[in-house]
Design an enzyme around this catalytic site. Structure first.
Site, PDB file in Angstrom:
ATOM      1  N   ASP A 153      53.933  21.273  -0.665  1.00 58.22           N
ATOM      2  CA  ASP A 153      54.685  20.027  -0.613  1.00 58.22           C
ATOM      3  C   ASP A 153      56.152  20.218  -1.008  1.00 58.22           C
ATOM      4  O   ASP A 153      56.624  19.650  -1.977  1.00 58.22           O
ATOM      5  CB  ASP A 153      53.996  19.012  -1.544  1.00 58.22           C
ATOM      6  CG  ASP A 153      54.663  17.654  -1.525  1.00 58.22           C
ATOM      7  OD1 ASP A 153      55.133  17.234  -0.456  1.00 58.22           O
ATOM      8  OD2 ASP A 153      54.716  17.018  -2.596  1.00 58.22           O
ATOM      9  N   ASN A 404      49.249  27.876  -7.630  1.00 54.62           N
ATOM     10  CA  ASN A 404      49.258  26.427  -7.809  1.00 54.62           C
ATOM     11  C   ASN A 404      48.238  25.797  -6.881  1.00 54.62           C
ATOM     12  O   ASN A 404      48.263  26.031  -5.662  1.00 54.62           O
ATOM     13  CB  ASN A 404      50.624  25.823  -7.499  1.00 54.62           C
ATOM     14  CG  ASN A 404      50.607  24.300  -7.692  1.00 54.62           C
ATOM     15  OD1 ASN A 404      50.475  23.819  -8.818  1.00 54.62           O
ATOM     16  ND2 ASN A 404      50.692  23.547  -6.607  1.00 54.62           N
ATOM     17  N   GLU A 405      47.357  25.019  -7.474  1.00 59.83           N
ATOM     18  CA  GLU A 405      46.351  24.241  -6.753  1.00 59.83           C
ATOM     19  C   GLU A 405      45.667  25.028  -5.639  1.00 59.83           C
ATOM     20  O   GLU A 405      45.683  24.622  -4.464  1.00 59.83           O
ATOM     21  CB  GLU A 405      46.952  22.940  -6.223  1.00 59.83           C
ATOM     22  CG  GLU A 405      47.478  22.076  -7.363  1.00 59.83           C
ATOM     23  CD  GLU A 405      47.742  20.636  -6.965  1.00 59.83           C
ATOM     24  OE1 GLU A 405      47.755  20.324  -5.761  1.00 59.83           O
ATOM     25  OE2 GLU A 405      47.927  19.809  -7.880  1.00 59.83           O
ATOM     26  N   ASN A 455      46.633  19.782 -12.984  1.00 58.53           N
ATOM     27  CA  ASN A 455      47.516  18.782 -12.383  1.00 58.53           C
ATOM     28  C   ASN A 455      46.695  17.513 -12.141  1.00 58.53           C
ATOM     29  O   ASN A 455      45.700  17.566 -11.418  1.00 58.53           O
ATOM     30  CB  ASN A 455      48.065  19.287 -11.040  1.00 58.53           C
ATOM     31  CG  ASN A 455      48.879  20.570 -11.186  1.00 58.53           C
ATOM     32  OD1 ASN A 455      49.245  20.965 -12.289  1.00 58.53           O
ATOM     33  ND2 ASN A 455      49.175  21.212 -10.070  1.00 58.53           N
ATOM     34  N   TYR A 461      47.164   9.148  -6.702  1.00 55.86           N
ATOM     35  CA  TYR A 461      46.326   9.401  -5.518  1.00 55.86           C
ATOM     36  C   TYR A 461      44.915   8.826  -5.684  1.00 55.86           C
ATOM     37  O   TYR A 461      44.191   8.654  -4.709  1.00 55.86           O
ATOM     38  CB  TYR A 461      46.258  10.899  -5.215  1.00 55.86           C
ATOM     39  CG  TYR A 461      47.594  11.484  -4.795  1.00 55.86           C
ATOM     40  CD1 TYR A 461      48.262  10.993  -3.676  1.00 55.86           C
ATOM     41  CD2 TYR A 461      48.198  12.498  -5.520  1.00 55.86           C
ATOM     42  CE1 TYR A 461      49.490  11.511  -3.291  1.00 55.86           C
ATOM     43  CE2 TYR A 461      49.422  13.023  -5.147  1.00 55.86           C
ATOM     44  CZ  TYR A 461      50.067  12.518  -4.026  1.00 55.86           C
ATOM     45  OH  TYR A 461      51.283  13.025  -3.644  1.00 55.86           O
ATOM     46  N   GLU A 494      50.990  18.912 -14.289  1.00 65.00           N
ATOM     47  CA  GLU A 494      51.590  17.890 -13.414  1.00 65.00           C
ATOM     48  C   GLU A 494      50.946  16.549 -13.704  1.00 65.00           C
ATOM     49  O   GLU A 494      49.724  16.448 -13.823  1.00 65.00           O
ATOM     50  CB  GLU A 494      51.355  18.212 -11.921  1.00 65.00           C
ATOM     51  CG  GLU A 494      52.213  19.314 -11.374  1.00 65.00           C
ATOM     52  CD  GLU A 494      52.031  19.539  -9.865  1.00 65.00           C
ATOM     53  OE1 GLU A 494      51.724  18.564  -9.136  1.00 65.00           O
ATOM     54  OE2 GLU A 494      52.198  20.697  -9.448  1.00 65.00           O
ATOM     55  N   TRP A 539      55.652  15.621 -13.387  1.00 67.48           N
ATOM     56  CA  TRP A 539      55.992  15.953 -12.000  1.00 67.48           C
ATOM     57  C   TRP A 539      56.813  14.807 -11.462  1.00 67.48           C
ATOM     58  O   TRP A 539      56.292  13.722 -11.326  1.00 67.48           O
ATOM     59  CB  TRP A 539      54.734  16.156 -11.154  1.00 67.48           C
ATOM     60  CG  TRP A 539      55.085  16.717  -9.802  1.00 67.48           C
ATOM     61  CD1 TRP A 539      55.180  16.023  -8.630  1.00 67.48           C
ATOM     62  CD2 TRP A 539      55.405  18.077  -9.506  1.00 67.48           C
ATOM     63  NE1 TRP A 539      55.552  16.872  -7.623  1.00 67.48           N
ATOM     64  CE2 TRP A 539      55.691  18.135  -8.125  1.00 67.48           C
ATOM     65  CE3 TRP A 539      55.488  19.239 -10.280  1.00 67.48           C
ATOM     66  CZ2 TRP A 539      56.053  19.329  -7.498  1.00 67.48           C
ATOM     67  CZ3 TRP A 539      55.846  20.412  -9.648  1.00 67.48           C
ATOM     68  CH2 TRP A 539      56.123  20.449  -8.263  1.00 67.48           C
ATOM     69  N   LYS A 558      58.861  11.646  -6.863  1.00 64.57           N
ATOM     70  CA  LYS A 558      58.276  11.669  -8.214  1.00 64.57           C
ATOM     71  C   LYS A 558      59.259  12.150  -9.273  1.00 64.57           C
ATOM     72  O   LYS A 558      58.906  12.281 -10.443  1.00 64.57           O
ATOM     73  CB  LYS A 558      56.997  12.508  -8.223  1.00 64.57           C
ATOM     74  CG  LYS A 558      55.890  11.867  -7.375  1.00 64.57           C
ATOM     75  CD  LYS A 558      54.547  12.501  -7.568  1.00 64.57           C
ATOM     76  CE  LYS A 558      53.546  11.992  -6.558  1.00 64.57           C
ATOM     77  NZ  LYS A 558      53.800  12.483  -5.175  1.00 64.57           N
TER      78      LYS A 558
HETATM   79  C1  GCB Z   1      50.652  18.385  -6.440  1.00 63.92           C
HETATM   80  C2  GCB Z   1      51.369  19.636  -6.068  1.00 63.92           C
HETATM   81  C3  GCB Z   1      52.860  19.418  -5.893  1.00 63.92           C
HETATM   82  C4  GCB Z   1      53.110  18.116  -5.146  1.00 63.92           C
HETATM   83  C5  GCB Z   1      52.540  16.979  -5.956  1.00 63.92           C
HETATM   84  C6  GCB Z   1      52.705  15.616  -5.258  1.00 63.92           C
HETATM   85  O1  GCB Z   1      49.569  18.387  -6.926  1.00 63.92           O
HETATM   86  O2  GCB Z   1      51.135  20.685  -6.972  1.00 63.92           O
HETATM   87  O3  GCB Z   1      53.396  20.510  -5.212  1.00 63.92           O
HETATM   88  O4  GCB Z   1      54.447  17.907  -4.878  1.00 63.92           O
HETATM   89  O5  GCB Z   1      51.183  17.182  -6.160  1.00 63.92           O
HETATM   90  O6  GCB Z   1      53.722  14.980  -5.446  1.00 63.92           O
HETATM   91  O7  GCB Z   1      51.805  15.225  -4.528  1.00 63.92           O
END
Ligand code: GCB
Length: 585
Positions: A153, A404-405, A455, A461, A494, A539, A558
């Protein structure tokens, strides 16, 4: 120590305007554009910076593009060795000098260098040509399928993102310096490895001096000598004690310099300065211990992203960002989702930030067929090694995040994690390793890491618009993670909410500045209520550019600052939360 660099080795900086040309049909190599490019027909772009925002014709360009420029090389460089360094080219690079191929590199965020004497003309003008290819596939790291189909992202910029420069070193020189620090009472113990290379055609007996420099003064000095055969390398291991040392930490980021000098008959020898801080980092009994004291990380996930510059954060932007982070009371950040530039991390060392250094292994999840595909494993391991090689002496780096993730609910993820972890341990046995998980209770690899990083997006979400439910889910998930792994500290790497600057709602609603501020406040309260939580990273620090998608309004919102670093309402709230949360707890 203040912002100051001492370059004992001569360098030629290649920053500036380069000729530029896209190559959508991929014909440059077969047409030999690296030989004598007709630069009058080429465009000009500035480097270091991305190509995307310097001209709207290139904004969405993905594929091959060519850069070239001329540079002058002094005559007296002839007797030494010359390397060409690139601090970051996204994503693949092939390099020629004066039409002669020097080599290639894959990976946008790690440094690489080529020996260049065979191609160079001394006391004359030279031409360098770089072919850059930012095509994404299921096996690039990070992976993707196009500008708006990245498996990560953030905007997929292309170009020579970081400094390129030539470096002149003597034929007998320090190839590498590694400093590991321990603390014994009031003293700092340095375990030093010096790798020395002899590229002369005969054996070389060298005298090596090591000085610890504090405020321009040598406070210790050790001497040794070594004999190295022609074309061979040797490593010297030396322990040095710094008596009554001042230790490095967020409250006093004390830096020292190790000055290593090498002298022998045939040349003036080599001098290399390496900055370091004396500090220890350990994970013990569910805590992160810095110099033996449990620390709490307050800060952000961030990005290297700025209008026009793209992925290159120039010094002025970095100065601004550190100023804002310090104003707000942050003491930490993660280099989400790739290793940041040298200058970026130099400032972390100087300002006392606790950095989780992350590899570019982001997006290895559902769209990737096999996470332990040998090609992907090889790339992840190499990038991990390159990252640690560059940053291993930094006091600010307290932990390595290897992914990451990732798809860490898949059994096969364990294989790639074990490979990357082994690589990290080999390169640096002193720092804890982790990865940022989004699979939480379904994660099958948490037993393999030293600290748990998670995170969470409850309230964004999921539990949309419902902060009470979000707080409860968060609290229950954290408690369950802690029940399963009581010996591992937990960091929330995050959490956050999108807020469009200028949108206000009462009562708070998603996308409003109020909702973002409330969500952060709600999370912070939960984190502080759990003894086993060792930190929280919001984040994100600032809004950042992403590909086009119905989930995003041109940028990811964000950030608690806008993309140009103006504050949203959350800034006051965060300043209050951070300044009232002690670093040691
Ligand atoms: C996450 C990711 C990050 C995204 C963020 C989002 O979990 O690690 O890269 O930018 O969510 O804003 O959805």
């Amino acid at each position: 120590m203040k912002l100051e660099y001492s370059f004992q080795r001569e360098t030629i900086d290649l920053s500036g305007f380069w000729h530029f040309r896209i190559d959508p049909e991929n014909k440059g190599e077969s047409e030999k554009w690296y030989e004598e490019p007709q630069v009058s027909e080429w465009d000009e772009l500035y480097t270091p910076a991305s190509w995307n925002e310097q001209d709207s014709r290139y904004t969405w360009y993905i594929g091959t593009a060519w850069y070239t420029r001329a540079f002058w090389l002094p005559e007296d460089w002839r007797s030494k060795l010359t390397l060409i360094f690139f601090d970051g080219v996204n994503y693949k690079a092939k390099v020629w000098v004066n039409g002669i191929y020097l080599g290639e590199h894959e990976g946008g965020f790690t440094q690489f260098a080529f020996r260049a004497e065979k191609a160079l003309r001394f006391g004359e003008s030279n031409r360098i040509v770089v072919m850059v290819d930012n095509t994404l596939t299921g096996k690039t790291v990070p992976p993707g399928a196009g500008m708006n189909a990245t498996y990560f992202d953030f905007f997929h910029y292309g170009g020579i993102h970081r400094e390129a420069y030539l470096l002149s070193v003597p034929k007998v020189h320090f190839k590498d310096v590694t400093i590991r620090t321990e603390i014994k009472g009031k003293d700092g113990i340095l375990d030093i490895d010096l790798e020395i290379v002899n590229e002369l055609e005969e054996e070389c007996s060298c005298n090596v001096t090591m000085q610890v420099i504090d405020e321009d003064e040598a406070i210790t000095e050790e001497r040794t000598s070594v004999t190295i055969g022609p074309g061979a390398e040797k490593t010297i291991a030396q322990q040095i004690t710094v008596e009554n040392a001042e230790f490095w930490g967020p409250e006093s980021p004390r830096l020292y310099t190790l000055r290593t000098k090498l002298a022998h008959d045939d040349s003036k020898g080599d001098v290399k300065d390496t900055r370091f801080g004396i500090r220890t980092v350990k994970v013990e009994d569910g805590k992160i211990l810095l110099n033996g004291r449990p620390v709490f990380l307050k800060g952000f996930g961030r990005h290297e992203d700025f209008p026009v510059l793209g992925k290159a954060l120039h010094g002025a932007v970095l100065r601004k960002d550190y100023g804002l982070m310090m104003y707000i009371g942050a003491n930490s950040f993660r280099t989400s989702h790739y290793p940041y530039s040298r200058t970026h991390l130099d400032l972390a060392d100087e300002k006392g930030f606790l950095v989780i250094l992350e590899t570019p292994a982001v997006g290895l999840r559902e769209n990737v067929e096999r996470l332990d595909d040998p090609e992907i494993v090889e790339k992840v391991c190499r990038m991990t090694r390159e990252m640690i090689q560059r940053d291993k002496n930094r006091p600010s780096v307290i932990m390595y995040s290897l992914f990451n993730e990732p798809g860490s609910e898949r059994e096969e993820f364990r294989n790639i994690l074990m490979a990357a972890k082994e690589e990290a341990r080999k390169a640096d046995p002193t720092r804890p390793v982790t990865f940022a998980s989004c699979r939480h209770l379904d994660d099958v690899a948490l037993d393999l890491v030293d600290a748990l990083c998670h995170n969470f997006y409850y309230g964004w979400y999921s539990n949309c618009g419902d902060l009470e439910a979000a707080a409860q889910t968060l609290s229950e998930t954290l408690d369950e993670l802690h029940r399963r792994f009581p010996e591992k500290p937990i960091i929330i790497t995050e959490f956050g909410a999108g807020a469009i600057a200028g949108v206000h709602r009462h009562p708070p609603e998603m996308w409003s500045e109020e909702y973002q501020a409330e969500l952060i406040k709600t999370y912070w309260k939960v984190l502080l209520s759990k003894d086993y939580v060792s930190g929280g990273h919001i984040w994100n620090f600032a809004d950042f550019r992403v590909g086009q998608s119905p989930r995003r309004t041109t940028i990811n919102r964000k950030g608690i600052f806008t993309r140009t670093r103006d504050p949203k309402l959350a800034v006051r709230v965060v300043k209050n939360l951070f300044t009232n949360t002690p670093t040691y707890r």
